[in-house]
Design an enzyme around this catalytic site. Sequence first.
Site, mmCIF file in Angstrom:
data_model
loop_
_atom_site.group_PDB
_atom_site.id
_atom_site.type_symbol
_atom_site.label_atom_id
_atom_site.label_comp_id
_atom_site.label_asym_id
_atom_site.label_seq_id
_atom_site.Cartn_x
_atom_site.Cartn_y
_atom_site.Cartn_z
ATOM 1 N N TRP B 49 41.697 48.956 50.053
ATOM 2 C CA TRP B 49 41.642 47.817 49.042
ATOM 3 C C TRP B 49 41.226 46.521 49.377
ATOM 4 O O TRP B 49 41.677 46.138 50.594
ATOM 5 C CB TRP B 49 43.112 47.643 48.386
ATOM 6 C CG TRP B 49 43.290 46.375 47.451
ATOM 7 C CD1 TRP B 49 43.481 45.367 47.620
ATOM 8 C CD2 TRP B 49 43.190 46.502 46.182
ATOM 9 N NE1 TRP B 49 43.822 44.516 46.679
ATOM 10 C CE2 TRP B 49 43.490 45.234 45.467
ATOM 11 C CE3 TRP B 49 43.338 47.516 45.132
ATOM 12 C CZ2 TRP B 49 43.743 44.964 44.059
ATOM 13 C CZ3 TRP B 49 43.073 47.351 44.074
ATOM 14 C CH2 TRP B 49 43.511 46.095 43.271
ATOM 15 N N ASP B 52 41.583 39.181 47.530
ATOM 16 C CA ASP B 52 41.088 38.054 47.308
ATOM 17 C C ASP B 52 40.319 37.473 48.564
ATOM 18 O O ASP B 52 40.861 37.646 49.907
ATOM 19 C CB ASP B 52 41.994 36.824 46.895
ATOM 20 C CG ASP B 52 42.709 37.124 45.706
ATOM 21 O OD1 ASP B 52 42.083 38.085 44.943
ATOM 22 O OD2 ASP B 52 43.729 36.579 45.472
ATOM 23 N N GLU B 213 45.751 30.090 39.656
ATOM 24 C CA GLU B 213 46.037 30.820 40.923
ATOM 25 C C GLU B 213 44.669 30.104 41.868
ATOM 26 O O GLU B 213 43.706 29.758 41.199
ATOM 27 C CB GLU B 213 45.756 32.289 40.938
ATOM 28 C CG GLU B 213 46.900 32.987 40.114
ATOM 29 C CD GLU B 213 46.765 34.327 40.266
ATOM 30 O OE1 GLU B 213 47.727 34.938 40.377
ATOM 31 O OE2 GLU B 213 45.585 35.045 40.349
#
Lengths: 494, 494
Positions: B49, B52, B213
């Site tokens: 994975w 960000d 965010e």
Amino acid sequence: MKIQKMKIPTILGALLVAGTLSAGAQMNSDSLYKEPYRPQYHFSPEKGWIGDPSGFMYYQGKYHMYWWGKVESTDLVHYQQITPYAMTGADDNISYFTGSAVIDKNNTAGFGKGAYVAAYTVFEKDSKKQAQGISFSHDGKTFHYYEGNPVLDLWSTEFRDPTVFWHEPTQKWVMAVAKALEKKIKFYTSPDLKSWTWTSDFGPAGDSEKSWECPDLFQLPVDGDSDKKRWVMVVSVNWAQEQYFIGDFDGTSFKLMENHPAEPLYVDKGLDFYASRTFQDFDGTLDSKISIGWVATWDYAPVAPSRYGKGFWSIPRNLELKTYKEGVRLVQKPVEQLQTLRHKPASVKRALSVGTQRLPGFVPDENVYELDASFSTDVSNTFGLNLCVGEGRKVVVSYDTDSHNLVIDRTHCSDVQIPKFSRMAYARVEPVDNKIHLHIFVDKSSIEIFANDGKDVFTLLTYPGEAQTGIELFAQKKGTKMELDAWMLKSIWR
Amino acid sequence: MKIQKMKIPTILGALLVAGTLSAGAQMNSDSLYKEPYRPQYHFSPEKGWIGDPSGFMYYQGKYHMYWWGKVESTDLVHYQQITPYAMTGADDNISYFTGSAVIDKNNTAGFGKGAYVAAYTVFEKDSKKQAQGISFSHDGKTFHYYEGNPVLDLWSTEFRDPTVFWHEPTQKWVMAVAKALEKKIKFYTSPDLKSWTWTSDFGPAGDSEKSWECPDLFQLPVDGDSDKKRWVMVVSVNWAQEQYFIGDFDGTSFKLMENHPAEPLYVDKGLDFYASRTFQDFDGTLDSKISIGWVATWDYAPVAPSRYGKGFWSIPRNLELKTYKEGVRLVQKPVEQLQTLRHKPASVKRALSVGTQRLPGFVPDENVYELDASFSTDVSNTFGLNLCVGEGRKVVVSYDTDSHNLVIDRTHCSDVQIPKFSRMAYARVEPVDNKIHLHIFVDKSSIEIFANDGKDVFTLLTYPGEAQTGIELFAQKKGTKMELDAWMLKSIWR
């Protein structure tokens, strides 16, 4: 949605007042219902704001409809406005929000045998509290505020839009009412419309991202079989969509049918259909279930460019449940009696040319018409119709035979600037028998598209200029055949 | 967004594990970076994975990038993965969420002169608490958990994604960090990266409907004038968009510039660009501000069909502020050094034919290419490109010269079913000098479109089949002229 309950920014509020004043100034028989943008076969009040469909019933041979103004109809084609405001008796601190109405045939509430009883949300302006209240009427035109209001109070600011109906098997009144931020529909029962007992909650489920409002709950036969009925619960989801659930209701709680999809089922896949409501039949003579929705979205409803007032209701839709390979789904069809408005018929049958052409044989002089078009989908193509074409603007209705994506682009249709109005709608619409069938109603400010006999419906506002009456056909490749019937529709106001 | 922090439903979790295992099984030099859907000139980790963009800095002649794995680059074209996981020392109850990293040149924190210090959100798995913590490193490859963590704790479950930087005028460290559900960015200052003092809040503003965010805050010259700088704050809005604000920052609070629009300004108008981050320049030698975003949307990121892992980062973008008639806006351009990957150039100059045709002269054998196309807009038309055409699927990029609506339809592109993936993107793109200019990067699973020299950017995932490499041109009317340059792009992994 409410009876103009939203906090409207000051500048918009000023516009609303200006609009109303202006409409008032124009009110004479020459111009009434001929104003720019005024729908010609949809109901809109003479002037002012129209709210959510409320208190819909069929009684003594007439359709009664409230937004707490009242309109009646015998055919759901022609309308007679009875009063701009039916409610009396509450003090100035109270606003009447959305709700329903019943005929209390057995005088359970003590207001008299056969009294009209409206159940709605009592909004306290100072505290912002939303509770449920009732009003009664002996003529259906003037309602009296019940002195014992509110009849149901959770001391909540997000508790609204009761739908009340008589549940024959349990011999009780039932109320379905939204707890908006909790995304729940709460059920209550009552023997007398005054004292209510909580029985169950439904939700969150389906689309539960935003507030829930305006529940409606009714029974429909499945595939026309009246021995095989299901309950349908419609829930509006802030600010612009309605979802529905199919299941069973036993008088106390709503349960989803087996294999109900987890993803939301939407009533309308357009941009402006909300707070719809079905008619309760107190004569017991109707053989169909009909609903009407509010054609608007709160994002821009207060600044709609029309000056006669703000907002109108959809054309009445006949509701059915039908079994498809993916399961039972809601089907909506325009009521057949709208066909009585048809005139100047035209038929066009042709293979679509590559490129863009004016639709031959049908040239409307105003946006008050109906199209019933069928396109072959066996050849790969992207094709469609441009509606409201003129002055460099249009609404694009496009279909792709590979993706099955029906796309409606109204980003450049209105002849005025409306904030947040520049939007598209799209949804997958499966061909049936290698055809896509679009039944389209165009009425001044709006377009309603019933795709594939009402399996997929798209309702949206348009607000084109008066000269934008052109219709074009387009196709990117050869090989698509079209059969189209078209009619001008007579104004119901002239 | 977090380092795979989302609660992933069990079935999706199982898929993720399966994907990782499968990728592990395939890991050999023959197949690595040649897997289906694997981007060929975007960075993706060898396996697993990608989160960000975190801890982005330029230091000692290299671009350092973390997702708390680490990758380095000297040119932002080629990448070297340094470690799949740089973080050590926290107990099992802690997850490392998104954050930034700095070089502590003056040893303010006491970890040593020139230590790397990462500031990120410490997520406590049992309590779900989100607080801010730091880790330090002497080689930038292995970080040690600071024993005094958390360094900033509001006992909140919605407090995350710190960006920390040195503010020269006030000689203090500054932290911008999101209070997600309050739609606020909170500012703190510190002399030592360990003790933080609140100075101000910014927000809600712009798009404040959903959680905020991943704030980033940086300075840019306006119109290339380094004496005329503005601060830009980028804030991600759950789950799929980034907005930006332009204003000034004095070391303690961020103020919007005069006449800042009330409506949101979006960084990217596509479907899959999030949590972007700029590089902090600790060498002081960069003359441009470059950002990279996460090319994904949480709705379906965990079930992306790729089996090597999940997710990748955008191509690096050069950021500028430019003055337009509507005001100062962010402009993003692909970094120029990507041009070094160009090969097999082609040029096409022609009037578009009515209908749909294959693009002549450039026939890619895989979706790893760049198009730089310009279309005349002085003649009314709807035209565009179909990309990733094949097997009855495609991505449609369509432009309407009347509405100025650029529409991207990827509802039928992927060769696998991905939940919630069937979406369109659209935005108004104004012609410049009677032309619309589209600079398009296609790389296996994604398309990035820089319209009108980066004023409007659209990033979206596609996941087409390997055989979907066709390119088509279409137009509904005559008269549109096109000039197109095209290049295949070399893989950075071969």
